[in-house]
Design a protein around this motif. Structure first.
Motif, short mmCIF file in Angstrom:
data_model
loop_
_atom_site.label_atom_id
_atom_site.label_comp_id
_atom_site.label_asym_id
_atom_site.label_seq_id
_atom_site.Cartn_x
_atom_site.Cartn_y
_atom_site.Cartn_z
N MET A 1 -25.87 39.73 6.61
CA MET A 1 -26.90 38.72 6.70
C MET A 1 -27.72 38.75 5.41
SD MET A 1 -30.04 38.31 9.49
CE MET A 1 -29.20 39.38 10.58
N SER A 2 -28.00 37.57 4.90
CA SER A 2 -28.75 37.48 3.65
C SER A 2 -30.22 37.84 3.89
CB SER A 2 -28.66 36.06 3.08
OG SER A 2 -29.40 35.17 3.88
N PRO A 3 -30.89 38.31 2.85
CA PRO A 3 -32.33 38.61 2.99
C PRO A 3 -33.13 37.37 3.39
CG PRO A 3 -31.46 39.57 0.97
CD PRO A 3 -30.37 38.72 1.55
N GLU A 4 -32.72 36.19 2.87
CA GLU A 4 -33.41 34.95 3.21
C GLU A 4 -33.29 34.64 4.70
OE1 GLU A 4 -32.21 34.90 -1.02
OE2 GLU A 4 -31.02 35.04 0.79
N LEU A 5 -32.10 34.90 5.27
CA LEU A 5 -31.91 34.65 6.70
C LEU A 5 -32.73 35.64 7.52
CD1 LEU A 5 -30.54 33.02 8.91
CD2 LEU A 5 -28.61 34.57 8.78
N GLU A 6 -32.81 36.88 7.09
CA GLU A 6 -33.63 37.86 7.79
C GLU A 6 -35.10 37.44 7.82
OE1 GLU A 6 -33.13 42.03 6.96
OE2 GLU A 6 -31.05 41.69 6.37
#
Length: 121
Positions: A1-6
């Motif tokens: 999972m991307s940091p942006e999605l987190e």
């Protein structure tokens, strides 16, 4: 999972709806591994939302207070035998999921396959 999605999950998705987004993201990676996730939009008035793309954006994820809406860019072209897609526009169709127990896994898999296939034609 991307940091942006987190960050998006923590800041924009109600705790009761996070499993819905995570289930969809997992299903995207299983059904259409060629699709990549990124964030789209983001203005002073609107926050950015996650989208998946193959050549172009094929689906956007938008949380609300009552659930999570998945907007398929070319959903009007999809085979939808159970009639779960909503909308009347020329191209896009949506499906809203309000509880993880009601997540339509089989239908979503079909929509994901169709979205990826249409985008590679």
């Amino acid at each position: 999972m991307s940091p942006e999605l987190e960050i998006f999950l923590q800041e924009r998705v109600l705790p009761s709806h996070r499993d819905i987004v995570l289930r969809f993201c997992q299903q995207m990676s299983e059904v259409a591994p060629e699709a990549t996730q990124r964030m789209r939009g983001g203005t002073e008035k609107y926050y950015s939302v996650p989208v998946y793309r193959v050549n172009r954006d094929i689906v956007a994820i938008s949380p609300t207070k009552t659930g999570v809406t998945f907007s398929f860019t070319h959903g009007a072209s999809f085979d939808d035998p159970h009639g779960v897609l909503k909308g009347s526009g020329k191209q896009s169709r949506t499906i809203r999921v309000s509880k993880i127990d009601n997540y339509p896994a089989d239908e979503m898999a079909g929509f994901i396959k169709q979205a990826a296939a249409l985008d590679t034609e």
